[in-house]
Design an enzyme around this catalytic site. Structure first.
Site, short mmCIF file in Angstrom:
data_model
loop_
_atom_site.label_atom_id
_atom_site.label_comp_id
_atom_site.label_asym_id
_atom_site.label_seq_id
_atom_site.Cartn_x
_atom_site.Cartn_y
_atom_site.Cartn_z
N GLU A 159 0.70 -1.37 0.07
CA GLU A 159 0.10 0.05 -0.13
C GLU A 159 0.90 1.24 0.17
O GLU A 159 0.77 2.05 1.04
CB GLU A 159 -0.86 0.04 1.26
CG GLU A 159 -2.03 -1.15 1.17
CD GLU A 159 -3.14 -1.08 1.95
OE1 GLU A 159 -2.75 -0.15 3.05
OE2 GLU A 159 -4.30 -1.52 1.76
N GLU A 314 -6.80 -7.95 -0.91
CA GLU A 314 -7.09 -8.09 0.34
C GLU A 314 -8.38 -7.72 0.53
O GLU A 314 -8.91 -6.75 -0.27
CB GLU A 314 -6.44 -6.91 1.24
CG GLU A 314 -4.77 -7.21 1.62
CD GLU A 314 -4.37 -6.06 2.59
OE1 GLU A 314 -5.00 -5.50 3.17
OE2 GLU A 314 -2.97 -5.94 2.32
C1 GLA Z 1 -4.25 -2.74 4.65
C2 GLA Z 1 -3.06 -3.38 4.80
C3 GLA Z 1 -3.07 -4.63 5.75
C4 GLA Z 1 -3.74 -4.62 6.93
C5 GLA Z 1 -5.19 -4.14 6.35
C6 GLA Z 1 -6.20 -4.28 7.49
O1 GLA Z 1 -5.07 -3.14 3.65
O2 GLA Z 1 -2.29 -3.72 3.70
O3 GLA Z 1 -1.62 -4.89 5.95
O4 GLA Z 1 -3.43 -3.58 7.75
O5 GLA Z 1 -5.27 -3.02 5.88
O6 GLA Z 1 -7.55 -4.01 7.03
#
Ligand code: GLA
Ligand code: ZN
Length: 677
Positions: A159, A314
């Site tokens: 991210e 995710e």
């Molecule tokens: C983000 C991060 C993950 C985790 C999620 C929790 O997407 O990439 O490492 O912290 O949030 O929702």
């Protein structure tokens, strides 16, 4: 050797990936748990996990001493059990020793203060030390696993986001500007520094925008975002080159985010082989249909970044732990939201996280396996169900999403609107405006692609919608004119064609270069107070307008709707202009969803665009999305619904033939394919 992305042969796996973030590095003292993970993964139908995302402190416990032994054990066991590996580079969080020894790897905040060690993503993307450490780590990692274990995909960092205003970044910004402008004279001209005595006489006088200094020059703000995009892109490129120097056949991705505007994602997408993103909608907060429209738009944007299938990297199987109110996913929602991603072109349903840790800030974030370690929980069963459905829908993988409508969505325009001091200060709501149009089409089962002004090929579409295109760049007005003249349907709105790529206003009539195409000029823009409304009078309906109302003059276009109130009552508010072989529409005021729906119904009535929901009769709240030959019938209404299927279809989810009246539960999903004789 420089290889371009297009000529490399990438083995993107031809299965739906089902799995998620796996953090065995938090459990190394519990071999029993690590063994149990594998048993549970089989039960949950997991076929791929992402490992090592934040594992730097374990992988390089002290400078220059790499330790892969623990990961070898994990990776070997996964391989022996047929579970694929998405291998992460650990650049999303650096170890304490590095921050201590090389403070330059840490970020400076917007007040130019050096951050301390802690958190993640807290590093400078310019720092040569950080870049070199990451390059070495990535190279070691790739060398170690080349030949040892098949890697499905490289997961670069995590991210990417945020700015750094350290001296190194400041200097790099100046150099980037020198490169772009050549001379200070040119910069002064294009930044309009005659204003407020901003004129620069030395490059060293320029600093990144900051509340400590210059924060309101829009041209500078734009360049800062472009520079930050450039730093992030070159950082990702550096990582890609490091891992692909060793494993050239393994594709790379990095996980992108929803409604994220720090970087231009169209630019970043060029640095990766496949796009992936992290989706965390607040399901169950009252209006799942509206929420689903927003998520659908994000999926379509992600697919459009490279115009090919993407990965859902995710999502949560149950809840998150970082919103003010962390609600459980309601029964059915995990399957429904997972299949929504597939409907829009995803090749995976990956989750955060496989197992909840015992400590750290994410111990209470949803996971497939909770602290009870059980497989007979509601969440575990929901996940296993998705695993089963993904197995049943394998043929969907080869089906492509195809659209005849293009919506222009442009990050530079977004930045410009975020910073412009005009009309609705700090609240121009560009993404929400795009969403109004998107949602109309989505609810009508009409597929959409997105493109920015640089990459747009309007001629490949029948309808092009350009909502609130405040900035015109890359000759977009020419492209749109040609598109319309050659028979296309163009839809434009208020606040379009006002500034160029430097954020300097065009001189002359607005929308720049399109006044003849539209058959009008836009003279003034009125901002309405919160709660204040005007009306679009259209076919006898009075539709609510809010926020922005533009006043067109010299209208030669056909007037389809007029303003209902105020001193501009009676002035055209929706127009239609025949132009060459095509039609150009202009919407002067900003309606609510209901109004945009009415406008789009009017526009679409003149086109015969294919609708995915043609064979399915349904009420509001049920949405049909098409991917190739497959119809994804999704119930976001929050309650059971009757739908009518015209003709026998095979439901890949229910594994049965459906025809005629069908009852869908709340959060129900069917994936239908026509049954052939
Ligand atoms: C983000 C991060 C993950 C985790 C999620 C929790 O997407 O990439 O490492 O912290 O949030 O929702
Ligand atoms: Zn920096």
């Amino acid at each position: 050797m420089e290889r371009t992305l297009n000529t490399r042969i990438m083995k993107v796996p031809r299965i739906f990936l089902h799995g998620g973030d796996y953090n065995p590095d938090q459990w190394l003292d519990r071999p029993d748990v690590l063994r149990e993970d594998i048993r549970l993964m089989h039960l949950a139908g997991i076929n791929a996990v992402s490992v090592g995302i934040f594992a730097w402190a374990r992988l390089e416990p002290e400078e220059g001493r790499y330790d892969f032994a623990w990961l070898d054990e994990i990776v070997d066991r996964l391989r022996e059990n047929g579970i694929g590996i998405v291998l992460a580079t650990p650049s999303g969080a650096r170890p304490a020793w590095m921050a201590q020894r090389y403070p330059e790897v840490l970020r400076c905040n917007e007040r130019f203060e050096r951050m301390h060690f802690g958190e993640r993503h807290n590093h400078c993307l310019t720092s040569p030390v950080y870049r070199e450490k990451v390059r070495q780590m990535d190279t070691e990692l790739a060398r170690h696993y080349a030949g040892r274990s098949p890697v499905l995909l490289w997961h670069i960092g995590n991210e990417f986001g945020g700015d750094c205003r350290c001296p190194l970044c400041t200097q790099a910004f100046r150099e980037w500007l020198m490169d772009k402008y050549g001379t200070l004279e040119e910069l002064n001209r294009r930044w309009w520094t005659g204003f407020w005595s901003q004129r620069y006489t030395e490059w060293s006088q320029i600093e990144p925008p900051s509340p400590m200094g210059e924060v309101s020059n829009p041209s500078m703000q734009l360049d800062w975002r472009r520079f930050e995009t450039c730093q992030c892109a070159s950082f990702i490129r550096m990582e890609r080159e490091a891992v692909q120097a060793v494993m050239p056949e393994v594709p790379v991705t990095t996980n992108l985010m929803e409604r994220f505007s720090d970087y231009d994602y169209f630019t970043l997408a060029r640095e990766i082989d496949v796009v992936s993103w992290d989706s965390y909608p607040t399901w169950g907060s009252g209006d799942d249909l509206a929420l689903a429209a927003n998520v659908a738009m994000q999926h379509d944007l992600m697919r459009s970044l490279k115009r090919k299938p993407f990965f859902l990297m995710e999502s949560t199987p149950s809840l998150v732990n970082w919103k003010p109110h962390n609600k459980l996913k309601r029964p059915g929602m995990h399957l429904l939201s997972s299949m929504q991603a597939v409907a829009h072109g995803s090749q995976s349903v990956m989750m955060f996280q496989w197992r909840k840790g015992r400590g750290g800030s994410e111990a209470f974030h949803g996971a497939v396996v909770s602290h009870d370690g059980r497989s007979d929980t509601r969440v575990f069963r929901d996940v296993a169900e998705v695993g089963q459905v993904l197995t049943n829908i394998q043929p969907v993988l080869d089906a492509r999403n195809q659209a005849q409508v293009l919506i222009l969505f442009d990050y530079e325009n977004l930045w410009a609107l975020e910073k412009v001091q005009a009309a609705q200060m700090g609240n121009m709501r560009y993404i929400d405006t795009v969403l109004l149009f998107y949602r109309s089409l989505w609810e009508r089962g009409i597929a959409v692609d997105f493109a920015d002004m640089e990459n747009a090929c309007p001629e490949k579409y029948r309808v092009v919608i350009a909502p609130m295109l405040f900035m015109f760049r890359g000759g977009i007005e020419e492209k749109l004119r040609r598109f319309t003249e050659q028979g296309g349907t163009l839809v434009t709105t208020f606040f379009s064609g006002i500034v160029d790529a430097d954020h300097l206003t065009f001189l002359g009539d607005a929308p720049h270069g399109l006044t003849e195409v539209l058959g009008l000029r836009a003279e003034e823009t009125d901002a309405l107070y919160p709660g204040e409304t005007n009306e679009l009078v259209l076919d006898g309906q009075r539709l609510c307008l809010r926020e922005l109302c533009e006043l067109p003059r010299e209208v030669t276009a056909e007037v389809v709707g007029r303003y209902g109130r105020d001193f501009y009552a009676g002035l055209p508010a929706l127009t239609r202009n025949a132009c060459g072989l095509g039609t150009a529409w202009y919407l002067a005021g900003k309606p609510d969803q209901e109004g945009v729906d009415a406008v789009m119904d009017r526009i679409l009535a003149e086109t015969d665009l294919p609708r995915a929901d043609a064979g399915v009769e349904h009420r509001t709240g049920v949405v049909v999305t098409v991917r190739g030959d497959y119809l994804f019938v999704q119930n976001y209404s929050g309650e059971p619904q009757q739908v009518r299927i015209n003709g026998p279809m095979w439901d890949l989810v229910g594994q049965r033939t459906v025809e005629g009246e069908c009852r869908m539960p709340a959060n129900g999903i069917m994936i239908l394919k026509e049954e052939r004789g």
